[in-house]
Design a protein around this motif. Structure first.
Motif, PDB file in Angstrom:
ATOM      1  N   CYS B  23      38.728  35.022  46.040  1.00  0.00           N
ATOM      2  CA  CYS B  23      39.772  35.867  46.610  1.00  0.00           C
ATOM      3  C   CYS B  23      39.776  37.195  45.830  1.00  0.00           C
ATOM      4  O   CYS B  23      40.080  37.216  44.634  1.00  0.00           O
ATOM      5  N   ASN B  24      39.413  38.264  46.514  1.00  0.00           N
ATOM      6  CA  ASN B  24      39.422  39.598  45.925  1.00  0.00           C
ATOM      7  C   ASN B  24      40.564  40.405  46.528  1.00  0.00           C
ATOM      8  O   ASN B  24      40.849  40.292  47.711  1.00  0.00           O
ATOM      9  N   TYR B  25      41.193  41.238  45.701  1.00  0.00           N
ATOM     10  CA  TYR B  25      42.269  42.071  46.220  1.00  0.00           C
ATOM     11  C   TYR B  25      42.113  43.492  45.683  1.00  0.00           C
ATOM     12  O   TYR B  25      41.461  43.718  44.668  1.00  0.00           O
ATOM     13  N   SER B  26      42.760  44.424  46.381  1.00  0.00           N
ATOM     14  CA  SER B  26      42.383  45.830  46.200  1.00  0.00           C
ATOM     15  C   SER B  26      43.269  46.642  45.266  1.00  0.00           C
ATOM     16  O   SER B  26      42.878  47.728  44.854  1.00  0.00           O
ATOM     17  N   THR B  27      44.468  46.160  44.937  1.00  0.00           N
ATOM     18  CA  THR B  27      45.327  46.952  44.061  1.00  0.00           C
ATOM     19  C   THR B  27      45.878  46.087  42.938  1.00  0.00           C
ATOM     20  O   THR B  27      45.783  44.872  42.977  1.00  0.00           O
ATOM     21  N   THR B  28      46.442  46.733  41.973  1.00  0.00           N
ATOM     22  CA  THR B  28      46.964  46.022  40.804  1.00  0.00           C
ATOM     23  C   THR B  28      48.085  45.077  41.205  1.00  0.00           C
ATOM     24  O   THR B  28      49.012  45.459  41.921  1.00  0.00           O
ATOM     25  N   SER B  29      47.986  43.858  40.752  1.00  0.00           N
ATOM     26  CA  SER B  29      49.033  42.877  41.004  1.00  0.00           C
ATOM     27  C   SER B  29      48.900  41.768  39.975  1.00  0.00           C
ATOM     28  O   SER B  29      47.792  41.448  39.552  1.00  0.00           O
ATOM     29  N   ASP B  30      50.020  41.207  39.579  1.00  0.00           N
ATOM     30  CA  ASP B  30      49.947  40.065  38.667  1.00  0.00           C
ATOM     31  C   ASP B  30      50.643  38.851  39.267  1.00  0.00           C
ATOM     32  O   ASP B  30      51.137  38.001  38.539  1.00  0.00           O
ATOM     33  N   ARG B  31      50.690  38.837  40.595  1.00  0.00           N
ATOM     34  CA  ARG B  31      51.252  37.662  41.265  1.00  0.00           C
ATOM     35  C   ARG B  31      50.284  37.261  42.374  1.00  0.00           C
ATOM     36  O   ARG B  31      50.109  37.987  43.342  1.00  0.00           O
ATOM     37  N   LEU B  32      49.703  36.101  42.211  1.00  0.00           N
ATOM     38  CA  LEU B  32      48.772  35.613  43.224  1.00  0.00           C
ATOM     39  C   LEU B  32      49.092  34.161  43.531  1.00  0.00           C
ATOM     40  O   LEU B  32      49.410  33.376  42.629  1.00  0.00           O
TER      41      LEU B  32
END
Lengths: 112, 111
Positions: B23-32
C-alpha cells in the motif's frame, strides 16, 4: 453494545427520486462519517458530521446532504437519484479526532 | 489530493504459502488502516498503524508502516482458505473518519 447500526439494509429507488439513509453511532462516539462504495471499488468519503455540523466534505455534488441530531445519529439524503448512485453506503462512527472508526453494515441502494 | 495505491489488485494464493500486499500513499500521514471486507459485507478493522516503524500482528496477518517511504505492507503467512476476502488499506490526512481508501486487493486462497 450494538455497534454502528444503519437502516434500511437494502433499498430500491427510481431515477429522480430522493432517499434518506440513517445511521446510529457506536455508544460513546460523537462523530459520523459517510462513505459510498461502488461495486468493485474502495469506499469514497462523502462527508463527516460532528456537533451537528458538517466538518469535512469529499468530492460529491450538492445532491448529497446530511444531518446530525443531538443524540449523534445521522442521516444521509440524496436528491434527484441517478443510476450511478447505486452503491453500498457505509456509515462510520468515531470519537472526534480519535484514531479509529467503526463501520456499520451498510445500506445497499439500487437505483433503477 | 491524497492518493492510495494497492498492489496487487488480485491475488490467488495456494494454501500454506506466504505473500505480501503493498500500500503506497502520496502525502504525509501517520495514520494508516487495514480493513477486511467479505462479499456483500461491511468493513472489518484489522490494524491501525500510527507511527513510523509500527508493526502489528494478528494470527497469520502482519502489518507494518514506513512513513518515510509512504508504504505499508500486509504480510500473509501460511495462507488458509478463511483468509479469502478483499483487503483495503486506508490513510487519514486529518483524523479518523475521513479516510482515503485504496482500490482493494482481492485475495483468493486455493487448496
Amino acid at each position: 453494545d450494538a455497534g454502528v447500526t444503519q437502516s434500511p439494509t437494502h433499498l430500491i429507488k427510481t431515477r429522480g427520486q430522493q432517499v434518506t439513509l440513517r445511521c446510529s453511532p457506536k455508544s460513546g462516539h460523537d462523530t459520523v462519517s459517510w462513505y459510498q462504495q461502488a461495486l468493485g471499488q474502495g469506499p469514497q468519503f462523502i462527508f463527516q458530521y460532528y456537533e451537528e455540523e458538517e466538518r469535512q466534505r469529499g468530492n460529491f455534488p450538492d445532491r448529497f446532504s446530511g444531518h446530525q441530531f443531538p443524540n449523534y445519529s445521522s442521516e444521509l439524503n440524496v436528491n434527484a437519484l441517478l443510476l450511478g448512485d447505486s452503491a453500498l453506503y457505509l456509515c462510520a462512527s468515531s470519537k472526534w479526532l480519535d484514531t479509529e472508526a467503526f463501520f456499520g453494515q451498510g445500506t445497499r441502494l439500487t437505483v433503477v | 489530493e491524497l492518493k492510495v495505491e494497492q498492489n496487487p489488485l488480485f491475488l490467488s494464493m495456494q494454501e500454506k504459502k506466504n505473500y505480501t500486499i503493498y500500500c503506497n500513499y502520496s502525502t504525509t500521514s501517520d495514520r494508516l488502516y487495514w480493513y477486511r471486507q467479505d462479499p456483500g459485507k461491511s468493513l472489518e478493522s484489522l490494524f491501525v498503524l500510527l507511527s513510523n516503524g509500527a508493526v502489528k500482528q494478528e494470527g497469520r496477518l502482519m502489518a507494518s508502516l514506513d512513513t518515510k517511504a509512504r508504504l505499508s505492507t500486509l504480510h500473509i503467512t501460511a495462507a488458509v482458505h478463511d483468509l479469502s476476502a478483499t483487503y483495503f488499506c486506508a490513510v487519514d490526512e486529518y483524523n479518523a473518519g475521513k479516510s482515503t481508501f485504496g482500490d482493494g486487493t482481492t485475495l483468493t486462497v486455493k487448496p
